[in-house]
Design a protein around this motif. Sequence first.
Motif, short mmCIF file in Angstrom:
data_model
loop_
_atom_site.label_atom_id
_atom_site.label_comp_id
_atom_site.label_asym_id
_atom_site.label_seq_id
_atom_site.Cartn_x
_atom_site.Cartn_y
_atom_site.Cartn_z
N GLU A 62 0.75 -1.05 -0.08
CA GLU A 62 -0.06 0.09 0.07
C GLU A 62 0.86 1.29 -0.21
OE1 GLU A 62 -4.03 -1.22 2.57
OE2 GLU A 62 -2.60 0.09 3.45
N LEU A 63 0.49 2.33 -0.95
CA LEU A 63 1.17 3.48 -0.97
C LEU A 63 0.11 4.42 -0.31
CD1 LEU A 63 2.99 3.77 -4.18
CD2 LEU A 63 3.94 4.11 -1.94
N VAL A 64 0.39 5.23 0.77
CA VAL A 64 -0.64 6.23 1.43
C VAL A 64 -0.11 7.61 1.02
CG1 VAL A 64 -1.97 7.01 3.50
CG2 VAL A 64 -1.27 4.74 2.83
N PHE A 65 -0.86 8.27 0.13
CA PHE A 65 -0.42 9.61 -0.25
C PHE A 65 -1.24 10.65 0.62
CE2 PHE A 65 0.18 6.87 -3.76
CZ PHE A 65 1.42 7.39 -4.54
N ARG A 66 -0.73 11.54 1.42
CA ARG A 66 -1.59 12.68 2.10
C ARG A 66 -1.73 13.88 1.16
NH1 ARG A 66 -1.59 12.14 7.90
NH2 ARG A 66 -2.48 14.18 7.39
N ILE A 67 -2.63 13.31 0.30
CA ILE A 67 -2.89 14.67 -1.03
C ILE A 67 -3.84 15.72 -0.18
CG2 ILE A 67 -4.72 13.30 -1.84
CD1 ILE A 67 -1.98 14.98 -3.81
N GLY A 68 -4.71 15.51 0.59
CA GLY A 68 -5.61 16.44 1.11
C GLY A 68 -4.49 17.53 1.74
N ASP A 69 -3.71 17.15 2.62
CA ASP A 69 -2.69 18.10 3.33
C ASP A 69 -2.28 19.00 2.29
OD1 ASP A 69 -3.47 17.31 5.71
OD2 ASP A 69 -1.72 16.02 6.00
N TYR A 70 -1.64 18.27 1.15
CA TYR A 70 -0.98 19.10 0.03
C TYR A 70 -1.81 20.14 -0.51
CZ TYR A 70 0.23 20.27 -4.93
OH TYR A 70 0.59 20.56 -6.05
N LYS A 74 -1.59 24.25 -0.49
CA LYS A 74 -1.73 25.29 -1.56
C LYS A 74 -2.66 26.22 -1.46
CE LYS A 74 0.05 24.04 -5.32
NZ LYS A 74 1.29 24.76 -6.07
N GLY A 75 -3.44 25.94 -0.49
CA GLY A 75 -4.81 27.29 -0.43
C GLY A 75 -5.95 27.01 -0.91
N VAL A 76 -6.00 25.59 -1.40
CA VAL A 76 -7.08 25.13 -1.92
C VAL A 76 -8.15 24.98 -0.93
CG1 VAL A 76 -8.33 23.30 -3.40
CG2 VAL A 76 -6.18 24.10 -3.95
N HIS A 77 -9.31 25.50 -1.03
CA HIS A 77 -10.61 25.65 0.04
C HIS A 77 -11.30 24.27 -0.14
CE1 HIS A 77 -13.46 26.29 3.07
NE2 HIS A 77 -14.49 26.16 1.89
N ALA A 78 -11.48 23.36 0.61
CA ALA A 78 -12.42 22.08 0.39
C ALA A 78 -13.30 22.14 1.66
CB ALA A 78 -11.48 20.82 -0.07
N PRO A 79 -14.22 21.67 1.45
CA PRO A 79 -15.19 21.45 2.95
C PRO A 79 -14.94 20.31 3.62
CG PRO A 79 -16.43 20.91 0.81
CD PRO A 79 -15.21 21.39 0.32
N GLU A 80 -15.09 20.28 4.99
CA GLU A 80 -14.67 19.31 5.87
C GLU A 80 -15.77 18.21 6.12
OE1 GLU A 80 -11.81 18.56 6.94
OE2 GLU A 80 -10.59 20.05 6.17
N PRO A 81 -15.58 17.09 5.95
CA PRO A 81 -14.50 16.53 5.52
C PRO A 81 -13.85 16.44 4.35
CG PRO A 81 -16.33 15.03 5.92
CD PRO A 81 -16.79 16.04 6.31
N ARG A 82 -12.94 16.37 3.81
CA ARG A 82 -12.19 16.53 2.56
C ARG A 82 -12.70 15.30 1.65
NH1 ARG A 82 -6.37 17.09 4.62
NH2 ARG A 82 -6.44 19.36 5.12
N PHE A 83 -13.15 15.67 0.61
CA PHE A 83 -13.74 14.47 -0.31
C PHE A 83 -12.46 13.41 -0.58
CE2 PHE A 83 -14.73 12.35 -4.45
CZ PHE A 83 -15.83 11.94 -4.03
N HIS A 101 6.48 1.64 -11.28
CA HIS A 101 6.22 2.93 -10.95
C HIS A 101 4.79 3.11 -10.80
CE1 HIS A 101 7.29 6.87 -11.26
NE2 HIS A 101 6.52 7.11 -11.97
N VAL A 102 4.24 3.35 -9.57
CA VAL A 102 2.88 3.67 -9.28
C VAL A 102 2.67 5.07 -8.92
CG1 VAL A 102 1.18 2.81 -7.87
CG2 VAL A 102 3.03 1.18 -8.36
N PRO A 103 2.34 5.82 -10.18
CA PRO A 103 2.19 7.31 -9.83
C PRO A 103 0.80 7.51 -9.56
CG PRO A 103 2.03 6.84 -12.31
CD PRO A 103 2.49 5.67 -11.53
N LEU A 104 0.58 8.67 -8.90
CA LEU A 104 -0.91 9.23 -8.49
C LEU A 104 -0.97 10.62 -9.25
CD1 LEU A 104 -3.26 9.15 -6.55
CD2 LEU A 104 -1.85 10.68 -5.04
N VAL A 105 -2.25 10.69 -9.95
CA VAL A 105 -2.60 11.89 -10.72
C VAL A 105 -3.84 12.42 -9.81
CG1 VAL A 105 -3.62 12.67 -12.76
CG2 VAL A 105 -1.94 10.99 -12.78
N ALA A 106 -3.79 13.62 -9.27
CA ALA A 106 -4.87 14.00 -8.32
C ALA A 106 -5.21 15.45 -8.37
CB ALA A 106 -4.39 13.57 -6.87
N THR A 107 -6.57 15.77 -7.99
CA THR A 107 -7.23 16.90 -7.74
C THR A 107 -7.91 16.60 -6.31
OG1 THR A 107 -9.51 16.48 -8.24
CG2 THR A 107 -7.94 17.13 -10.19
N PRO A 108 -8.06 17.80 -5.68
CA PRO A 108 -9.13 17.48 -4.49
C PRO A 108 -10.42 16.78 -4.48
CG PRO A 108 -8.49 20.03 -4.80
CD PRO A 108 -8.35 19.30 -6.04
#
Length: 117
Positions: A62-70, A74-83, A101-108
């Motif tokens: 398992e890879l666990v990415f803390r993308i919500g914190d990222y 960056k100043g992106v406002h997201a409602p809590e809890p984050r989607f 090679h296991v990349p992550l492509v992400a948005t909020p």
Amino acid sequence: MGKLSTHVLDTMHGTPAQGVRINLFRLEDGRREHLAEAVTNSDGRCDQPLLQGSALRQGVYELVFRIGDYFADKGVHAPEPRFVDEVVLRFGVANPAENYHVPLVATPWTWSTYRGS
């Protein structure tokens, strides 16, 4: 000898995602063993492979990415809890002599992955 690597792309801003915290685990016999921790660099990559050589074994990881914190940093406002907050990618390594090679492509609001080389 094979290796395991990753990188993160921020498709909201169209850039590599610098500063994403990543944890790597191996799952075996009902246990979850922590193997590595890394933070992505300015290219959205880790400075070195997460595993390589004999450390990369056949099995489930398992890879666990803390993308919500990222995105919050960056100043992106997201409602809590984050989607999308922590992205957990569970994947199998069938042949540890190959490169994974296991990349992550992400948005909020969405994410995807694929097996690269």
